[in-house]
Design a protein around this motif. Structure first.
Motif, PDB file in Angstrom:
ATOM      1  N   VAL A  26       1.123  -1.249   0.023  1.00  0.00           N
ATOM      2  CA  VAL A  26      -0.158   0.191   0.089  1.00  0.00           C
ATOM      3  C   VAL A  26       0.893   0.865   0.154  1.00  0.00           C
ATOM      4  CG1 VAL A  26      -1.644   1.210   0.811  1.00  0.00           C
ATOM      5  CG2 VAL A  26      -1.644  -1.405   1.560  1.00  0.00           C
ATOM      6  N   ALA A  27       0.825   2.069  -1.637  1.00  0.00           N
ATOM      7  CA  ALA A  27       2.048   3.279  -0.723  1.00  0.00           C
ATOM      8  C   ALA A  27       0.483   4.302  -1.336  1.00  0.00           C
ATOM      9  CB  ALA A  27       2.459   3.276  -2.570  1.00  0.00           C
ATOM     10  N   TYR A  28       1.469   5.344  -0.418  1.00  0.00           N
ATOM     11  CA  TYR A  28       0.610   6.805   0.762  1.00  0.00           C
ATOM     12  C   TYR A  28       0.944   8.033   0.403  1.00  0.00           C
ATOM     13  CZ  TYR A  28       2.562   5.024   4.775  1.00  0.00           C
ATOM     14  OH  TYR A  28       3.191   5.010   5.594  1.00  0.00           O
ATOM     15  N   PRO A  29       1.171   8.947   0.341  1.00  0.00           N
ATOM     16  CA  PRO A  29       2.017  10.416   0.316  1.00  0.00           C
ATOM     17  C   PRO A  29       1.992  10.243   1.674  1.00  0.00           C
ATOM     18  CG  PRO A  29      -0.654  10.723  -0.560  1.00  0.00           C
ATOM     19  CD  PRO A  29      -0.566   9.142  -0.344  1.00  0.00           C
ATOM     20  N   ASP A  30       4.116  10.641   2.216  1.00  0.00           N
ATOM     21  CA  ASP A  30       3.921  10.924   3.346  1.00  0.00           C
ATOM     22  C   ASP A  30       3.903  12.294   3.476  1.00  0.00           C
ATOM     23  OD1 ASP A  30       5.021  11.090   5.532  1.00  0.00           O
ATOM     24  OD2 ASP A  30       7.124  10.409   5.674  1.00  0.00           O
ATOM     25  N   SER A  55       2.401  -4.354   3.367  1.00  0.00           N
ATOM     26  CA  SER A  55       3.745  -3.404   3.936  1.00  0.00           C
ATOM     27  C   SER A  55       2.804  -2.352   3.326  1.00  0.00           C
ATOM     28  CB  SER A  55       5.018  -3.617   2.480  1.00  0.00           C
ATOM     29  OG  SER A  55       5.230  -4.991   2.383  1.00  0.00           O
ATOM     30  N   HIS A  56       3.610  -1.288   4.153  1.00  0.00           N
ATOM     31  CA  HIS A  56       2.831  -0.173   4.348  1.00  0.00           C
ATOM     32  C   HIS A  56       4.521   1.070   3.272  1.00  0.00           C
ATOM     33  CE1 HIS A  56       0.143  -0.639   7.583  1.00  0.00           C
ATOM     34  NE2 HIS A  56      -0.379  -1.127   6.535  1.00  0.00           N
ATOM     35  N   VAL A  57       3.689   1.385   2.709  1.00  0.00           N
ATOM     36  CA  VAL A  57       4.865   2.342   1.766  1.00  0.00           C
ATOM     37  C   VAL A  57       4.740   3.877   1.550  1.00  0.00           C
ATOM     38  CG1 VAL A  57       6.622   2.439  -0.346  1.00  0.00           C
ATOM     39  CG2 VAL A  57       5.080  -0.017   0.328  1.00  0.00           C
ATOM     40  N   ALA A  58       5.933   4.182   2.172  1.00  0.00           N
ATOM     41  CA  ALA A  58       5.043   6.171   2.373  1.00  0.00           C
ATOM     42  C   ALA A  58       6.184   6.782   1.335  1.00  0.00           C
ATOM     43  CB  ALA A  58       5.621   6.699   3.718  1.00  0.00           C
ATOM     44  N   ILE A  59       5.132   7.420   0.838  1.00  0.00           N
ATOM     45  CA  ILE A  59       5.729   8.251  -0.694  1.00  0.00           C
ATOM     46  C   ILE A  59       6.428   9.414  -0.451  1.00  0.00           C
ATOM     47  CG2 ILE A  59       5.791   8.636  -2.974  1.00  0.00           C
ATOM     48  CD1 ILE A  59       5.634   5.973  -2.294  1.00  0.00           C
ATOM     49  N   GLY A  85      -4.306   8.652  -3.536  1.00  0.00           N
ATOM     50  CA  GLY A  85      -4.063   9.988  -2.885  1.00  0.00           C
ATOM     51  C   GLY A  85      -2.430  10.017  -4.790  1.00  0.00           C
ATOM     52  N   ARG A  86      -2.449  11.362  -4.880  1.00  0.00           N
ATOM     53  CA  ARG A  86      -2.335  11.553  -6.118  1.00  0.00           C
ATOM     54  C   ARG A  86      -0.377  10.367  -6.370  1.00  0.00           C
ATOM     55  NH1 ARG A  86      -4.676  12.586 -10.825  1.00  0.00           N
ATOM     56  NH2 ARG A  86      -7.098  13.690  -9.315  1.00  0.00           N
ATOM     57  N   GLY A  87       0.079  11.039  -5.067  1.00  0.00           N
ATOM     58  CA  GLY A  87       1.674  10.410  -4.998  1.00  0.00           C
ATOM     59  C   GLY A  87       1.516   9.145  -5.121  1.00  0.00           C
ATOM     60  N   GLY A  88       0.238   8.035  -4.299  1.00  0.00           N
ATOM     61  CA  GLY A  88       0.364   6.539  -4.864  1.00  0.00           C
ATOM     62  C   GLY A  88       0.664   6.559  -6.577  1.00  0.00           C
ATOM     63  N   LEU A  89      -0.592   7.509  -6.958  1.00  0.00           N
ATOM     64  CA  LEU A  89      -0.697   7.618  -9.390  1.00  0.00           C
ATOM     65  C   LEU A  89      -0.086   7.216  -9.379  1.00  0.00           C
ATOM     66  CD1 LEU A  89      -2.866   6.494 -10.602  1.00  0.00           C
ATOM     67  CD2 LEU A  89      -3.366   9.640 -10.668  1.00  0.00           C
ATOM     68  N   LYS A  90       1.247   8.289  -8.823  1.00  0.00           N
ATOM     69  CA  LYS A  90       2.499   8.606  -9.533  1.00  0.00           C
ATOM     70  C   LYS A  90       3.384   6.920  -9.362  1.00  0.00           C
ATOM     71  CE  LYS A  90       2.546  13.777  -9.257  1.00  0.00           C
ATOM     72  NZ  LYS A  90       3.460  14.951  -8.492  1.00  0.00           N
ATOM     73  N   VAL A  91       3.271   6.529  -8.303  1.00  0.00           N
ATOM     74  CA  VAL A  91       4.381   5.348  -7.970  1.00  0.00           C
ATOM     75  C   VAL A  91       3.583   4.212  -9.323  1.00  0.00           C
ATOM     76  CG1 VAL A  91       4.921   3.639  -6.429  1.00  0.00           C
ATOM     77  CG2 VAL A  91       5.125   6.222  -5.304  1.00  0.00           C
ATOM     78  N   ALA A  92       2.418   4.086  -9.545  1.00  0.00           N
ATOM     79  CA  ALA A  92       1.738   3.399  -9.547  1.00  0.00           C
ATOM     80  C   ALA A  92       2.276   3.473 -11.298  1.00  0.00           C
ATOM     81  CB  ALA A  92      -0.098   3.264  -9.901  1.00  0.00           C
ATOM     82  N   ASN A  93       1.873   4.712 -11.752  1.00  0.00           N
ATOM     83  CA  ASN A  93       2.593   4.449 -13.423  1.00  0.00           C
ATOM     84  C   ASN A  93       3.808   4.546 -13.251  1.00  0.00           C
ATOM     85  OD1 ASN A  93      -0.159   5.723 -14.935  1.00  0.00           O
ATOM     86  ND2 ASN A  93      -0.091   7.677 -13.916  1.00  0.00           N
ATOM     87  N   SER A  94       4.568   4.769 -12.444  1.00  0.00           N
ATOM     88  CA  SER A  94       5.894   4.558 -12.251  1.00  0.00           C
ATOM     89  C   SER A  94       6.355   3.476 -12.842  1.00  0.00           C
ATOM     90  CB  SER A  94       6.614   5.061 -12.027  1.00  0.00           C
ATOM     91  OG  SER A  94       6.540   6.581 -11.616  1.00  0.00           O
ATOM     92  N   LEU A  95       5.437   1.934 -12.576  1.00  0.00           N
ATOM     93  CA  LEU A  95       5.851   0.867 -12.715  1.00  0.00           C
ATOM     94  C   LEU A  95       5.360  -0.473 -13.785  1.00  0.00           C
ATOM     95  CD1 LEU A  95       5.111   0.530  -8.502  1.00  0.00           C
ATOM     96  CD2 LEU A  95       6.713   0.086  -9.739  1.00  0.00           C
ATOM     97  N   ASP A  96       5.407  -1.534 -14.177  1.00  0.00           N
ATOM     98  CA  ASP A  96       4.897  -1.898 -15.120  1.00  0.00           C
ATOM     99  C   ASP A  96       3.763  -2.667 -14.724  1.00  0.00           C
ATOM    100  OD1 ASP A  96       4.817  -4.276 -13.630  1.00  0.00           O
ATOM    101  OD2 ASP A  96       7.041  -4.149 -14.048  1.00  0.00           O
TER     102      ASP A  96
END
Length: 312
Positions: A26-30, A55-59, A85-96
């Motif tokens: 779970v990626a979330y903005p810090d 796993s919690h992943v602070a962005i 959040g927007r931070g998590g969306l950016k991460v998602a777009n950076s992955l395959d």
């Protein structure tokens, strides 16, 4: 079992070192309060409904540190990513796009992202809004909304169907920016009938702002005795009759249940659901002063009110 619960500092926010790639991440903005607590509640709800390792992943806000988190996720390859959040969306777009990705904690996303991911919007389901409206103000027969198609067309499509199911007429008026919205509101307010009409304010930055349009709208509506309801809690504090806002814990539980359900079919050949989903995990706030001014009986409405404003 949840791993790494809490809002860890950026330097220790990557996935747990023992993660094997079979987990949910779970990626979330810090970020600071009040959003920090909101994301904490969502994370708690996801943990409660998810089976196995989470796993919690602070962005971090720092671009270089955020890039390092993306690299770590790319290396770990969790079975599913819940991007908040927007931070998590950016991460998602950076992955395959091979793994399962759910996006939450956003109002809307670009069309390309809506076609790629399952997206849980923070925009309340119009069907729930209209049901609450009918309960609080049963005299209303028509709902009027000014909206920007680029932001809210997907929501208006749902609203048209919801209005029909609740026996309401829906008048939709397009506006591409605040200047155009101001003109539309000025034209509308002179023709609306307070005995049968209500004005809906969606979370649309092109048609409502807090400094010019909103104060003027609420003042005019007060003078005319017109019902104004919103998808934004802040508008109730300013004088709108009611709004629906996220129940963050229940939203997290819904995301946790959904990711488990999708994981059970992911890779089986069944198509993965994609697109924007309206928010149904909501609470209701009501402005009691506005309700009294409009002559509405909140006790007789039978509606469950979670937050009464202004607070005493």
């Amino acid at each position: 079992m949840a791993l790494g619960w809490g809002f860890a500092p950026a330097q220790s926010s990557a996935l747990d070192a023992e993660d094997t790639g079979g987990s949910i991440a779970v990626a979330y903005p810090d970020i600071a309060e009040p959003y920090r607590s909101a994301f904490a509640s969502i994370l708690q709800g996801i943990d409660e409904r998810s089976r196995g390792r989470v796993s919690h992943v602070a962005i971090p806000t720092d671009a270089a540190a955020a890039s390092a988190v993306v690299d770590e996720l790319r290396h770990r390859r969790p079975r599913a990513l819940v991007a908040l959040g927007r931070g998590g969306l950016k991460v998602a777009n950076s992955l395959d796009r091979q793994g399962l990705v759910l996006v939450g904690g956003v109002l809307s996303v670009p069309e390309a992202d809506a076609q790629s991911f399952w997206v849980q919007s923070l925009a309340p389901d119009p069907a729930l809004l209209f049901a609450r409206l009918k309960g609080l103000a049963p005299q209303v027969r028509r709902v009027v909304v000014v909206y920007d198609p680029k932001q809210s067309e997907w929501l208006i499509r749902l609203a048209r169907e919801a209005a029909r199911s609740h026996g309401l007429e829906l008048l939709t008026v397009e506006a591409e920016d605040l200047k155009a919205a101001w003109r539309r509101y000025q034209e509308l307010l002179g023709s609306l009938n307070p005995k049968r009409d209500a004005l809906w304010l969606p979370q649309d930055t092109s048609t409502v702002d807090d400094t010019t349009v909103l104060p003027w709208l609420l003042r005019e509506a007060w003078d005319q005795g017109l019902v104004v309801f919103s998808s934004n809690l802040a508008h109730v504090r300013r004088g709108a009759l009611f709004a629906l806002y996220p129940d963050n814990l229940e939203l997290g539980r819904h995301l946790g249940t959904t990711v488990q359900a999708l994981l059970s079919t992911h890779g089986s050949g069944a198509p993965t659901p994609r697109g924007l989903q309206p928010l149904r995990q909501v609470l209701m706030a009501v402005n009691t002063r506005t309700a009294e001014h409009l002559g509405l009986d909140l006790r007789a409405s039978g509606q469950r009110i979670h937050l009464a404003l202004p607070e005493q």
